[in-house]
Design a protein around this motif. Structure first.
Motif, PDB file in Angstrom:
ATOM      1  N   LEU A 147       0.955  -1.097  -0.041  1.00 53.42           N
ATOM      2  CA  LEU A 147      -0.056  -0.005  -0.055  1.00 53.42           C
ATOM      3  C   LEU A 147       0.665   1.216   0.063  1.00 53.42           C
ATOM      4  N   THR A 148       1.821   1.373   0.700  1.00 55.50           N
ATOM      5  CA  THR A 148       2.721   2.557   0.719  1.00 55.50           C
ATOM      6  C   THR A 148       3.267   2.842  -0.621  1.00 55.50           C
ATOM      7  N   ARG A 149       3.772   1.471  -1.207  1.00 57.72           N
ATOM      8  CA  ARG A 149       4.267   1.823  -2.564  1.00 57.72           C
ATOM      9  C   ARG A 149       3.067   2.142  -3.623  1.00 57.72           C
ATOM     10  N   TYR A 150       2.137   1.570  -3.631  1.00 55.83           N
ATOM     11  CA  TYR A 150       1.072   1.744  -4.573  1.00 55.83           C
ATOM     12  C   TYR A 150       0.368   3.083  -4.427  1.00 55.83           C
ATOM     13  N   HIS A 151       0.449   3.510  -3.079  1.00 52.73           N
ATOM     14  CA  HIS A 151      -0.358   4.865  -3.219  1.00 52.73           C
ATOM     15  C   HIS A 151       0.710   5.899  -2.726  1.00 52.73           C
ATOM     16  N   GLY A 152       2.072   5.881  -2.510  1.00 54.14           N
ATOM     17  CA  GLY A 152       3.278   6.690  -2.323  1.00 54.14           C
ATOM     18  C   GLY A 152       3.150   7.038  -1.234  1.00 54.14           C
ATOM     19  N   ILE A 153       2.794   6.447  -0.174  1.00 53.03           N
ATOM     20  CA  ILE A 153       2.758   6.944   1.278  1.00 53.03           C
ATOM     21  C   ILE A 153       4.146   7.095   1.947  1.00 53.03           C
ATOM     22  N   LEU A 193       6.407 -11.083  -4.571  1.00 52.48           N
ATOM     23  CA  LEU A 193       6.659 -10.276  -5.852  1.00 52.48           C
ATOM     24  C   LEU A 193       6.808  -8.760  -5.357  1.00 52.48           C
ATOM     25  N   CYS A 194       6.138  -8.032  -4.491  1.00 55.88           N
ATOM     26  CA  CYS A 194       6.422  -6.765  -3.993  1.00 55.88           C
ATOM     27  C   CYS A 194       7.448  -6.922  -2.874  1.00 55.88           C
ATOM     28  N   THR A 195       8.398  -7.443  -3.045  1.00 53.25           N
ATOM     29  CA  THR A 195       9.354  -7.660  -1.707  1.00 53.25           C
ATOM     30  C   THR A 195       9.902  -6.442  -1.473  1.00 53.25           C
ATOM     31  N   ARG A 196      10.733  -6.619  -0.109  1.00 53.73           N
ATOM     32  CA  ARG A 196      11.409  -5.433   0.515  1.00 53.73           C
ATOM     33  C   ARG A 196      12.575  -5.002  -0.334  1.00 53.73           C
ATOM     34  N   GLU A 215       7.001   7.191  -9.908  1.00 55.69           N
ATOM     35  CA  GLU A 215       7.854   8.318  -9.427  1.00 55.69           C
ATOM     36  C   GLU A 215       9.289   7.840  -9.177  1.00 55.69           C
ATOM     37  N   GLY A 216       9.653   6.789  -9.288  1.00 58.39           N
ATOM     38  CA  GLY A 216      11.026   6.312  -9.015  1.00 58.39           C
ATOM     39  C   GLY A 216      11.362   6.080  -7.581  1.00 58.39           C
ATOM     40  N   ARG A 217      10.159   5.683  -6.763  1.00 60.90           N
ATOM     41  CA  ARG A 217      10.573   5.805  -5.345  1.00 60.90           C
ATOM     42  C   ARG A 217      10.503   4.549  -4.782  1.00 60.90           C
ATOM     43  N   VAL A 218      10.601   3.477  -5.539  1.00 57.11           N
ATOM     44  CA  VAL A 218      10.132   2.184  -5.045  1.00 57.11           C
ATOM     45  C   VAL A 218      11.315   1.695  -3.915  1.00 57.11           C
ATOM     46  N   GLU A 219      12.482   2.091  -4.017  1.00 61.15           N
ATOM     47  CA  GLU A 219      13.543   1.700  -3.042  1.00 61.15           C
ATOM     48  C   GLU A 219      13.303   2.527  -1.844  1.00 61.15           C
ATOM     49  N   GLU A 220      12.940   3.610  -1.931  1.00 60.37           N
ATOM     50  CA  GLU A 220      12.708   4.373  -0.607  1.00 60.37           C
ATOM     51  C   GLU A 220      11.356   4.136   0.128  1.00 60.37           C
ATOM     52  N   LEU A 221      10.591   3.306  -0.380  1.00 61.43           N
ATOM     53  CA  LEU A 221       9.274   3.130   0.317  1.00 61.43           C
ATOM     54  C   LEU A 221       9.193   1.633   0.496  1.00 61.43           C
ATOM     55  N   PRO A 222       8.693   1.246   1.651  1.00 59.87           N
ATOM     56  CA  PRO A 222       8.197   1.959   2.615  1.00 59.87           C
ATOM     57  C   PRO A 222       9.412   2.653   3.566  1.00 59.87           C
ATOM     58  N   THR A 223       9.025   3.683   4.086  1.00 57.61           N
ATOM     59  CA  THR A 223      10.115   4.616   4.754  1.00 57.61           C
ATOM     60  C   THR A 223      10.556   3.751   6.114  1.00 57.61           C
ATOM     61  N   SER A 224      11.839   3.712   6.282  1.00 59.73           N
ATOM     62  CA  SER A 224      12.607   2.869   7.316  1.00 59.73           C
ATOM     63  C   SER A 224      12.106   3.559   8.603  1.00 59.73           C
ATOM     64  N   ARG A 225      12.260   2.656   9.742  1.00 59.86           N
ATOM     65  CA  ARG A 225      12.008   3.297  10.972  1.00 59.86           C
ATOM     66  C   ARG A 225      13.127   4.164  11.443  1.00 59.86           C
ATOM     67  N   PRO A 226      13.151   5.239  12.006  1.00 63.74           N
ATOM     68  CA  PRO A 226      14.199   6.084  12.624  1.00 63.74           C
ATOM     69  C   PRO A 226      15.015   5.136  13.482  1.00 63.74           C
ATOM     70  N   GLY A 227      16.428   4.858  13.104  1.00 63.87           N
ATOM     71  CA  GLY A 227      16.938   3.773  13.838  1.00 63.87           C
ATOM     72  C   GLY A 227      17.929   4.402  14.813  1.00 63.87           C
TER      73      GLY A 227
END
Length: 355
Positions: A147-153, A193-196, A215-227
Motif C-alpha cells: 500500500l505504501t508503494r502503490y499509493h506513494g505514502i 513479488l512486491c518484496t522488501r 515516481e522512481g521511489r520504489v527503493e525508498e518506500l516504505p520509509t524505514s523506522r528511525p534507527g
C-alpha cells in the motif's frame, strides 16, 4: 467508450489465481482453529519457517480443545525454536478462554476476537476473512509495503498517523466476495513479488498506476523506522551435568525474554555465578570449561552468552525441591520448551546428548 480499469482487488485476485499459494497446510482444511494458529505463527515469521512447525503442532494438538487441555510445558515444547514465545503463551491462554467463554470454539465476532490475548486488529481481520469469508481488512507488514508503494505514502508505516491512513486504504480496496482468497493474495503478493528488496516490478499487475514505480521511489518506500544501534549485554550461562548425564535446567520467570521456558541458569558476572553455583551445586566453580560464545539478537537488544560447562557435579538439596530448578535426563530435552540458542548449545555437545 473504453472499459473501466480493473480494481486493485480484482487485479490481485487474478494474480492470485495463477501465482498465489494454494497448498499451504492451514488451507486444507481451512478451519477457524487452523487459520488462527497459522496467523499467530506467521506473526514476524516467514511461511517457509512456519510450515513444519504448524504441521507438528496440529499433529499434537489437532483441535482447540486439545490445545486448551494441554499444559504450558507441552505447548512450549512444540513451539520451541519458532521464537517470540509470548505468542505460544497467549495462544494457550486464548484457547482456555475460548473453552470457558465461547463453548470451545473461536468466536466469529471481531470484538470477541481482539479481546483474546495475542490477537490484534489485523490478525482478527485475517481470521474472520479466511475462516468465514467476512469482509475485514488486514494490515500486516506485507500489506503495508504494497500500500505504501502503490499509493506513494511516505513516513514510517507503524507511526500512528501513517498507519491510520493505511488502514483506511486497506478498507477501501476490499472486494465484496472471495475474502479468503483476497486476504491470502495480499500476503502472497507482498511476500513473493512486491518484496522488501528487489521487487519484481516488471511482473507486477499493479504497476500501471503504482505511484512509487511511476515516481522512481520504489527503493525508498516504505520509509524505514528511525534507527539507533541495538544495545548489547552479556551473560554467563551455566551448563551443569551430573554423573548420570542429566542437565540442570531452570525455568525462566513468567514475564520477559523466554518467559516460562526451561533454560540454563544465567548470571551477569562471575561473582553472581559463583554465589549461585555455591548455593545449588557441589564442586569446583573454577573447574568449568569455557565454551564458545553464543550471540543472539532480540528485537530490542543483542545478547552474547558465554557458556560454562561442568561435568559430573552433585546437587545440593535445594535443587531437588525447587519447581523451577530440575535435572533433566537427556531423553527429556527434546520434549521440553527450550530457547533456540540453548537447544543449539546442547545439540552441539554430542558426548553430552549421546549423539
Amino acid at each position: 467508450m473504453s472499459a473501466m480499469p480493473e480494481t486493485f482487488a480484482q487485479r490481485l485476485l487474478e494474480w492470485f489465481d495463477h501465482s498465489g499459494r494454494h497448498d499451504l497446510p492451514w488451507q486444507h482444511p481451512r478451519t477457524p482453529y487452523r487459520v488462527w494458529l497459522a496467523e499467530i505463527m506467521l506473526q514476524q515469521t516467514q511461511v517457509k519457517t512456519v510450515m513444519p512447525y504448524f504441521e507438528r503442532f496440529v499433529g499434537v494438538f489437532p483441535t482447540l480443545a486439545d490445545l486448551a487441555a494441554a499444559s504450558l510445558d507441552q505447548v512450549l515444547a512444540q513451539w520451541s525454536g519458532l521464537g517470540y514465545y509470548a505468542r505460544a503463551r497467549n495462544l494457550h491462554v486464548a484457547a482456555r478462554r475460548c473453552v470457558e467463554l465461547h463453548g470451545g470454539d473461536l468466536p466469529r465476532d471481531f470484538d470477541a476476537l481482539i479481546a483474546l490475548p495475542g490477537i490484534g486488529r489485523s490478525t482478527a481481520g485475517a481470521i474472520l476473512a479466511q475462516a468465514w469469508g467476512d469482509r475485514f481488512a488486514i494490515l500486516d507488514g506485507n500489506v503495508k509495503r504494497v500500500l505504501t508503494r502503490y499509493h506513494g505514502i511516505a513516513g514510517w508505516p507503524n507511526a500512528p498517523a501513517v498507519e491510520k491512513e493505511l488502514w483506511a486504504l486497506a478498507q477501501s480496496h476490499l472486494p465484496h466476495s472471495r475474502m479468503a482468497d483476497y486476504t491470502q493474495a495480499q500476503m502472497d503478493f507482498g511476500a513473493t513479488l512486491c518484496t522488501r528488496q528487489n521487487p519484481a516490478c516488471m511482473l507486477c499487475v499493479l504497476s500501471s498506476d503504482c505511484v512509487a514505480l511511476n515516481e522512481g521511489r520504489v527503493e525508498e518506500l516504505p520509509t524505514s523506522r528511525p534507527g539507533k544501534p541495538l544495545p548489547e549485554r552479556t551473560a554467563l550461562v551455566l551448563l551443569a551435568e551430573n554423573a548420570a548425564g542429566e542437565i540442570l535446567l531452570q525455568r525462566r520467570p513468567p514475564t520477559g525474554i523466554w518467559a516460562s521456558l526451561w533454560s540454563l541458569p544465567e548470571a551477569e558476572t562471575h561473582e553472581q555465578a559463583r554465589v549461585w553455583f555455591s548455593a545449588h551445586l557441589q564442586g569446583d566453580y573454577d573447574g568449568a570449561e569455557a565454551l564458545a560464545e553464543i550471540p543472539h539478537t532480540f528485537t530490542h537488544y543483542r545478547l552474547r552468552m558465554h557458556p560454562l560447562h561442568w561435568r559430573t557435579l552433585a546437587a545440593r538439596d535445594a535443587v531437588r525441591d525447587n519447581d523451577d530448578l530440575r535435572w533433566a535426563a537427556r531423553a527429556e530435552l527434546v520434549s521440553l520448551g527450550l530457547p533456540a540458542p540453548i537447544r543449539k548449545l546442547l545439540g552441539g555437545l554430542p558426548a553430552l546428548l549421546g549423539e
